[in-house]
Motif scaffolding. Sequence first.
Motif, PDB file in Angstrom:
ATOM      1  N   GLU A   1      -4.606  -6.105  -3.560  1.00  0.00           N
ATOM      2  CA  GLU A   1      -5.318  -5.865  -4.820  1.00  0.00           C
ATOM      3  C   GLU A   1      -6.709  -6.485  -4.782  1.00  0.00           C
ATOM      4  O   GLU A   1      -7.692  -5.874  -5.201  1.00  0.00           O
ATOM      5  N   HIS A   2      -6.811  -7.692  -4.248  1.00  0.00           N
ATOM      6  CA  HIS A   2      -8.111  -8.368  -4.148  1.00  0.00           C
ATOM      7  C   HIS A   2      -9.055  -7.599  -3.218  1.00  0.00           C
ATOM      8  O   HIS A   2     -10.224  -7.406  -3.527  1.00  0.00           O
ATOM      9  N   ALA A   3      -8.521  -7.143  -2.085  1.00  0.00           N
ATOM     10  CA  ALA A   3      -9.348  -6.385  -1.138  1.00  0.00           C
ATOM     11  C   ALA A   3      -9.860  -5.101  -1.764  1.00  0.00           C
ATOM     12  O   ALA A   3     -11.036  -4.749  -1.609  1.00  0.00           O
ATOM     13  N   LEU A   4      -9.004  -4.404  -2.480  1.00  0.00           N
ATOM     14  CA  LEU A   4      -9.419  -3.167  -3.156  1.00  0.00           C
ATOM     15  C   LEU A   4     -10.475  -3.452  -4.216  1.00  0.00           C
ATOM     16  O   LEU A   4     -11.449  -2.705  -4.348  1.00  0.00           O
ATOM     17  N   LYS A   5     -10.295  -4.543  -4.939  1.00  0.00           N
ATOM     18  CA  LYS A   5     -11.242  -4.907  -5.999  1.00  0.00           C
ATOM     19  C   LYS A   5     -12.629  -5.188  -5.419  1.00  0.00           C
ATOM     20  O   LYS A   5     -13.630  -4.667  -5.931  1.00  0.00           O
ATOM     21  N   ILE A   6     -12.706  -5.986  -4.369  1.00  0.00           N
ATOM     22  CA  ILE A   6     -14.023  -6.333  -3.827  1.00  0.00           C
ATOM     23  C   ILE A   6     -14.663  -5.149  -3.093  1.00  0.00           C
ATOM     24  O   ILE A   6     -15.870  -5.129  -2.898  1.00  0.00           O
TER      25      ILE A   6
ATOM     26  N   ALA B   1       0.833  -1.212   0.000  1.00  0.00           N
ATOM     27  CA  ALA B   1       0.000   0.000   0.000  1.00  0.00           C
ATOM     28  C   ALA B   1       0.865   1.259   0.000  1.00  0.00           C
ATOM     29  O   ALA B   1       0.559   2.229  -0.691  1.00  0.00           O
ATOM     30  N   LYS B   2       1.957   1.251   0.763  1.00  0.00           N
ATOM     31  CA  LYS B   2       2.866   2.398   0.801  1.00  0.00           C
ATOM     32  C   LYS B   2       3.476   2.651  -0.570  1.00  0.00           C
ATOM     33  O   LYS B   2       3.567   3.793  -1.008  1.00  0.00           O
ATOM     34  N   LYS B   3       3.909   1.577  -1.228  1.00  0.00           N
ATOM     35  CA  LYS B   3       4.501   1.708  -2.562  1.00  0.00           C
ATOM     36  C   LYS B   3       3.518   2.331  -3.548  1.00  0.00           C
ATOM     37  O   LYS B   3       3.904   3.075  -4.435  1.00  0.00           O
TER      38      LYS B   3
END
Length: 99
Positions: free
Chosen positions: A91-96, A24-26
């Motif tokens: 990425e999966h968490a952001l997508k859902i 997330a920081k990147k």
Amino acid sequence: MSILLVCAAGMSTSLLVTRMEDAAKKRQIDVKIEAHPVGDIEKYGNQADVILLGPQVRYQLAAVKKQYVSKPVEVINMQDYGMMNGEKVLEHALKIAGK
């Protein structure tokens, strides 16, 4: 955004939290990520935008979905969990979450 990882005891999942925070920081994403045992979900579930269950507690999926009907609740991909792939889990968490 707040992501809750739910697991059996919280030990291995804390490493995944660190990897997700690094990813997330990147990407310069403002996100709060916590890991807690499934027995503590009632203390932390209401504050989370997304709830992800570790593969070891996947049997709790139906119960958690029923308890938090307004939130996305899914099981973390077993391979991503085993490899501690924070980037893919984030990425999966952001997508859902629709982010």
